[in-house]
Write a protein that holds these residues in place. Sequence first.
Motif, PDB file in Angstrom:
ATOM      1  N   THR A   1       0.850  -1.176  -0.068  1.00  0.00           N
ATOM      2  CA  THR A   1       0.203  -0.130   0.009  1.00  0.00           C
ATOM      3  C   THR A   1       0.654   1.522   0.114  1.00  0.00           C
ATOM      4  O   THR A   1       1.837   1.418   0.833  1.00  0.00           O
ATOM      5  CB  THR A   1      -0.838   0.028   1.304  1.00  0.00           C
TER       6      THR A   1
ATOM      7  N   GLU B   1      -0.147  -6.607  -7.665  1.00  0.00           N
ATOM      8  CA  GLU B   1      -0.997  -5.381  -7.090  1.00  0.00           C
ATOM      9  C   GLU B   1      -0.641  -4.732  -6.184  1.00  0.00           C
ATOM     10  O   GLU B   1       0.202  -4.817  -5.202  1.00  0.00           O
ATOM     11  CB  GLU B   1      -2.306  -6.149  -6.493  1.00  0.00           C
ATOM     12  N   ILE B   2      -0.784  -3.340  -6.448  1.00  0.00           N
ATOM     13  CA  ILE B   2      -0.697  -2.231  -5.240  1.00  0.00           C
ATOM     14  C   ILE B   2      -1.807  -1.624  -5.030  1.00  0.00           C
ATOM     15  O   ILE B   2      -2.660  -1.246  -5.981  1.00  0.00           O
ATOM     16  CB  ILE B   2       0.583  -1.512  -5.900  1.00  0.00           C
ATOM     17  N   ILE B   3      -2.100  -1.269  -3.960  1.00  0.00           N
ATOM     18  CA  ILE B   3      -3.098  -0.209  -3.311  1.00  0.00           C
ATOM     19  C   ILE B   3      -2.431   1.002  -3.309  1.00  0.00           C
ATOM     20  O   ILE B   3      -1.497   1.304  -2.616  1.00  0.00           O
ATOM     21  CB  ILE B   3      -3.717  -0.638  -2.155  1.00  0.00           C
ATOM     22  N   PHE B   4      -2.987   1.950  -4.046  1.00  0.00           N
ATOM     23  CA  PHE B   4      -2.835   3.250  -4.010  1.00  0.00           C
ATOM     24  C   PHE B   4      -3.845   4.035  -2.830  1.00  0.00           C
ATOM     25  O   PHE B   4      -5.008   3.889  -3.331  1.00  0.00           O
ATOM     26  CB  PHE B   4      -2.802   4.165  -5.077  1.00  0.00           C
ATOM     27  N   ARG B   5      -3.391   4.693  -2.026  1.00  0.00           N
ATOM     28  CA  ARG B   5      -4.336   5.360  -0.858  1.00  0.00           C
ATOM     29  C   ARG B   5      -4.017   6.705  -0.838  1.00  0.00           C
ATOM     30  O   ARG B   5      -3.077   7.192  -0.597  1.00  0.00           O
ATOM     31  CB  ARG B   5      -3.858   4.604   0.322  1.00  0.00           C
TER      32      ARG B   5
ATOM     33  N   TYR C   1      -3.185   8.792   4.529  1.00  0.00           N
ATOM     34  CA  TYR C   1      -2.676   7.809   5.550  1.00  0.00           C
ATOM     35  C   TYR C   1      -3.814   7.319   6.307  1.00  0.00           C
ATOM     36  O   TYR C   1      -3.466   5.981   7.059  1.00  0.00           O
ATOM     37  CB  TYR C   1      -1.638   8.565   6.417  1.00  0.00           C
TER      38      TYR C   1
ATOM     39  N   LYS D   1      -6.926   4.775   7.494  1.00  0.00           N
ATOM     40  CA  LYS D   1      -7.512   3.630   6.871  1.00  0.00           C
ATOM     41  C   LYS D   1      -8.751   3.758   6.116  1.00  0.00           C
ATOM     42  O   LYS D   1      -9.344   2.928   5.394  1.00  0.00           O
ATOM     43  CB  LYS D   1      -7.555   2.596   7.821  1.00  0.00           C
TER      44      LYS D   1
ATOM     45  N   GLN E   1      -9.178   4.425  -1.755  1.00  0.00           N
ATOM     46  CA  GLN E   1      -8.145   3.554  -2.517  1.00  0.00           C
ATOM     47  C   GLN E   1      -8.256   3.106  -3.869  1.00  0.00           C
ATOM     48  O   GLN E   1      -9.428   2.732  -4.332  1.00  0.00           O
ATOM     49  CB  GLN E   1      -7.965   2.243  -1.504  1.00  0.00           C
TER      50      GLN E   1
ATOM     51  N   LYS F   1      -6.965  -0.107  -6.107  1.00  0.00           N
ATOM     52  CA  LYS F   1      -6.165  -1.467  -6.390  1.00  0.00           C
ATOM     53  C   LYS F   1      -5.774  -1.732  -7.898  1.00  0.00           C
ATOM     54  O   LYS F   1      -6.505  -1.723  -8.643  1.00  0.00           O
ATOM     55  CB  LYS F   1      -6.877  -2.662  -6.008  1.00  0.00           C
TER      56      LYS F   1
ATOM     57  N   SER G   1     -13.865   0.835  -0.373  1.00  0.00           N
ATOM     58  CA  SER G   1     -12.401   1.248   0.113  1.00  0.00           C
ATOM     59  C   SER G   1     -12.438   1.501   1.719  1.00  0.00           C
ATOM     60  O   SER G   1     -11.523   1.089   2.322  1.00  0.00           O
ATOM     61  CB  SER G   1     -11.787   2.551  -0.525  1.00  0.00           C
TER      62      SER G   1
ATOM     63  N   GLN H   1     -11.772  -2.035   3.682  1.00  0.00           N
ATOM     64  CA  GLN H   1     -10.586  -2.911   3.409  1.00  0.00           C
ATOM     65  C   GLN H   1      -9.667  -2.418   4.702  1.00  0.00           C
ATOM     66  O   GLN H   1      -9.903  -1.610   5.010  1.00  0.00           O
ATOM     67  CB  GLN H   1      -9.830  -2.447   2.074  1.00  0.00           C
TER      68      GLN H   1
END
Length: 130
Positions: free
Chosen positions: A3, A74-78, A81, A83, A87, A89, A127, A130
């Motif tokens: 992430t 796979e990368i999650i871009f958020r 900061y 939670k 997001q 994926k 999102s 998750q």
Amino acid sequence: MLTLPIKKKWFDMIASGEKKEEYREIKEYYETRFQNLFGAITIYPSSIFSERYEYELLQGNDVPEEIRQDRVQEIIFRNGYSKNSPQLKCKCILRLGKGKEEWGAEKGKVYYIIEILEKEKFDKESSMKQ
């Protein structure tokens, strides 16, 4: 899965499909994360080995079998900061190169380039779960 936090401007451009790459500086912090995710090894320029004038990224069959990974990950871009931040994926590949200034890169600087191949649809509700 990795992430990565990202500023709203870049997040929105990726979400719209306008921005197809994200950049990270070449430093140990990201080197470790990308080695774990992509099985990539970064070779640094060195005065000891005169043939090394540029960064090089080893992946696939060029790295030891015990760290080898699929090229697409796979990368999650958020966006932020928290939670609860929105997001994306994305399926991505990693390479080294010079980025585009209009996408946040400094002119002439070499980066880890996270190339976004596809992104999953998302909405704020999913999102947040998750």
